[in-house]
Design an enzyme around this catalytic site. Structure first.
Site, mmCIF file in Angstrom:
data_model
loop_
_atom_site.group_PDB
_atom_site.id
_atom_site.type_symbol
_atom_site.label_atom_id
_atom_site.label_comp_id
_atom_site.label_asym_id
_atom_site.label_seq_id
_atom_site.Cartn_x
_atom_site.Cartn_y
_atom_site.Cartn_z
ATOM 1 N N ARG A 68 0.865 -1.174 0.000
ATOM 2 C CA ARG A 68 0.000 0.000 0.000
ATOM 3 C C ARG A 68 0.905 1.228 0.000
ATOM 4 O O ARG A 68 1.994 1.205 0.579
ATOM 5 C CB ARG A 68 -0.893 0.010 1.241
ATOM 6 C CG ARG A 68 -1.849 1.190 1.295
ATOM 7 C CD ARG A 68 -2.587 1.266 2.624
ATOM 8 N NE ARG A 68 -3.441 2.448 2.675
ATOM 9 C CZ ARG A 68 -4.067 2.876 3.770
ATOM 10 N NH1 ARG A 68 -3.920 2.220 4.912
ATOM 11 N NH2 ARG A 68 -4.818 3.958 3.724
ATOM 12 N N HIS A 69 0.477 2.288 -0.659
ATOM 13 C CA HIS A 69 1.236 3.546 -0.626
ATOM 14 C C HIS A 69 1.465 3.964 0.823
ATOM 15 O O HIS A 69 0.748 3.554 1.743
ATOM 16 C CB HIS A 69 0.476 4.651 -1.364
ATOM 17 C CG HIS A 69 -0.882 4.912 -0.784
ATOM 18 N ND1 HIS A 69 -1.081 5.640 0.374
ATOM 19 C CD2 HIS A 69 -2.117 4.508 -1.188
ATOM 20 C CE1 HIS A 69 -2.364 5.687 0.652
ATOM 21 N NE2 HIS A 69 -3.017 5.005 -0.269
ATOM 22 N N ARG A 72 -0.214 9.593 3.487
ATOM 23 C CA ARG A 72 -0.679 10.659 2.601
ATOM 24 C C ARG A 72 -1.437 11.715 3.393
ATOM 25 O O ARG A 72 -1.689 11.572 4.596
ATOM 26 C CB ARG A 72 -1.606 10.066 1.530
ATOM 27 C CG ARG A 72 -2.752 9.279 2.115
ATOM 28 C CD ARG A 72 -3.879 9.080 1.150
ATOM 29 N NE ARG A 72 -4.849 8.094 1.611
ATOM 30 C CZ ARG A 72 -5.725 8.289 2.580
ATOM 31 N NH1 ARG A 72 -5.753 9.448 3.230
ATOM 32 N NH2 ARG A 72 -6.577 7.341 2.936
ATOM 33 N N ARG A 138 0.201 9.566 -5.019
ATOM 34 C CA ARG A 138 0.690 8.979 -3.772
ATOM 35 C C ARG A 138 1.339 7.612 -3.999
ATOM 36 O O ARG A 138 2.243 7.236 -3.250
ATOM 37 C CB ARG A 138 -0.432 8.869 -2.743
ATOM 38 C CG ARG A 138 -1.663 8.070 -3.165
ATOM 39 C CD ARG A 138 -2.728 8.159 -2.089
ATOM 40 N NE ARG A 138 -3.974 7.475 -2.410
ATOM 41 C CZ ARG A 138 -4.991 8.007 -3.086
ATOM 42 N NH1 ARG A 138 -4.887 9.257 -3.527
ATOM 43 N NH2 ARG A 138 -6.105 7.321 -3.302
ATOM 44 N N HIS A 329 -3.257 0.054 -3.248
ATOM 45 C CA HIS A 329 -4.095 0.659 -2.208
ATOM 46 C C HIS A 329 -4.619 -0.411 -1.247
ATOM 47 O O HIS A 329 -4.542 -1.610 -1.525
ATOM 48 C CB HIS A 329 -5.269 1.387 -2.856
ATOM 49 C CG HIS A 329 -4.848 2.363 -3.912
ATOM 50 N ND1 HIS A 329 -4.561 3.679 -3.647
ATOM 51 C CD2 HIS A 329 -4.634 2.192 -5.243
ATOM 52 C CE1 HIS A 329 -4.211 4.295 -4.753
ATOM 53 N NE2 HIS A 329 -4.237 3.414 -5.747
ATOM 54 N N ASP A 330 -5.180 0.051 -0.123
ATOM 55 C CA ASP A 330 -5.684 -0.905 0.858
ATOM 56 C C ASP A 330 -6.814 -1.758 0.290
ATOM 57 O O ASP A 330 -6.936 -2.948 0.599
ATOM 58 C CB ASP A 330 -6.129 -0.197 2.138
ATOM 59 C CG ASP A 330 -7.130 0.921 1.910
ATOM 60 O OD1 ASP A 330 -7.433 1.245 0.745
ATOM 61 O OD2 ASP A 330 -7.621 1.486 2.912
#
Length: 419
Positions: A68-69, A72, A138, A329-330
């Site tokens: 995941r990024h 943010r 992100r 992403h999540d």
């Protein structure tokens, strides 16, 4: 992946180990229990982390990291009108990687570089390195930050699609919809919603935000989150949508978390109104509810994540690249875990299950002396086998680990069964 006469690595002679990651200094943190909760880390906490059973006979051959990024700024939303309190300012644009996020992801890259060196992982950079990311700022910035930390002397190319288009690998849109499918998913989401006792968490959010004195209440008469109605939308080529109190509250909680992770003064994290760990856990339950409702139905998870799963399978089984790094992403992690049949889990000292910067790590180890090695499997505490992994991947790929971090300190290895 192997030539006709090549000897395939064996899954014999391996066991599961749980290295850890510790924080050596807390000088930047106030004496606050939740701060310790999120920063006293076990970075290499496994769901199933495959590692060498004997350093003399096992060699790490390939690694795929799906992350995941990192941290943010908050996502854009009209939820801010639900609070009477002034919001602490953020620098930079909404939904973009923060300076803290860049530092953390860069440190994660350094961690991986050291870990791979310790494992005598041999690769030719940049030839053996592939970094692919979703086309959001992100995720792109997270990829570059990681590359700079992991490969500081190598010009690694970070790849992503045109930012004006949606990358099908990472998007969370429903795809192959029929009326029967739509109705079945709708029914699941409605039943899941009815089964959740969310009154307490919503009351806590509305008290922290002071909803009764907010512009939303004064101007529109919406003064109570608890009694609000939920609506569900599931349509082809759109992401599943849950609207209403839980969705609104989850945006509040997400903002509180990002304030916290970005090092805001504790008086500015949720306006200083989160009093203890119990309240943090109650708030984070809202995020679990939200994701569980929209992503945890098997059919919708499969429909959403199929392109990503195909990409992972190709990277794992056919691609000759030694180090693959994917940034998403999540929601991607939730759906992939669901179709792989992962049992519910908790990360020690963390109430999130997909924290910012959290990483799923596939490792492939070769046992060069498999014919005379016969050690058994050992499992890390609080983990469960995944039937999906075993059925989808060959024996030599039966390993998946979860990495998490909020602040990076010193790293040390720890053998399975250790303290």
């Amino acid at each position: 992946m192997y030539g006709r006469n090549a000897r395939r690595p064996s899954d014999r002679g391996v066991f599961l180990t749980c290295p850890s990651f510790e924080v050596s200094s807390r000088k930047y943190y106030p004496k606050y229990t939740m701060r310790r909760l999120f920063t006293k880390l076990s970075l290499f906490m496994s769901l199933m982390t495959l590692a060498a059973g004997d350093g003399d006979h096992h060699q790490l051959q390939k690694l795929l990291v799906f992350t995941r990024h990192n941290v943010r700024s908050p996502l854009p939303h009209a939820y801010q009108r639900y609070s009477s309190r002034p919001w602490p300012p953020w620098t930079g644009e909404v939904a973009t990687l923060t300076h803290r996020g860049r530092l953390l992801e860069n440190a994660m890259g350094t961690y991986f570089s050291l870990w791979l060196r310790e494992k005598n992982f041999s690769m030719d950079c940049p030839k053996d390195v592939n970094i692919y990311t979703n086309n959001y700022e992100r995720t792109i910035s997270s990829a570059y930050a990681f590359a700079e930390g992991a490969f500081p002397k190598c010009a690694v190319n970070v790849m992503y699609t045109d930012r004006t288009s949606v990358d099908p690998i990472f998007n969370l849109h429903a795809k192959n919809m029929t009326r029967e499918f739509e109705e079945a998913v709708q029914e699941y989401m409605k039943n899941k919603l009815l089964s959740i006792d969310y009154k307490g968490p919503l009351e806590l959010v509305q008290n922290i935000a002071d909803v009764k004195n907010s512009p939303k209440c004064i101007e529109e008469g919406v003064c109570d989150l608890v009694s609000g109605e939920h609506t569900i939308r599931i349509k082809a080529n759109l992401a599943p949508v849950l609207s209403g109190p839980i969705a609104i509250a989850s945006r509040f909680v997400d903002t509180f978390l990002m304030q916290y992770y970005n090092g805001f003064d504790m008086k500015d994290v949720a306006w200083g109104r989160i009093e203890n760990e119990t309240q943090w856990k109650t708030l984070l339950d809202i995020n679990k509810y939200y994701h569980d409702i929209i992503f945890n139905e098997t059919n919708i998870a499969r429909d959403i994540s199929l392109p990503l799963v195909k990409f992972l399978k190709e990277s794992l089984l056919n691609d000759t690249t030694k180090f693959n790094y994917l940034v998403g992403h999540d929601g991607n992690i939730f759906t992939v875990f669901r179709i792989m049949n992962f049992k519910p889990y908790e990360l020690p000292d963390n109430y999130e299950i997909t924290p910012s910067g959290g990483k799923v790590v596939f490792q492939k180890w070769a046992n060069e002396a498999a014919s005379h090695q016969n050690t058994g499997d050992q499992h890390c505490p609080d983990t469960g086998d995944s039937e999906g992994i075993i059925s989808a991947l060959p024996a030599s790929w039966r390993g998946i680990g979860y990495l998490m971090e909020e602040r990076v300190g010193r790293w040390r290895g720890r053998e399975a069964g250790g303290p």
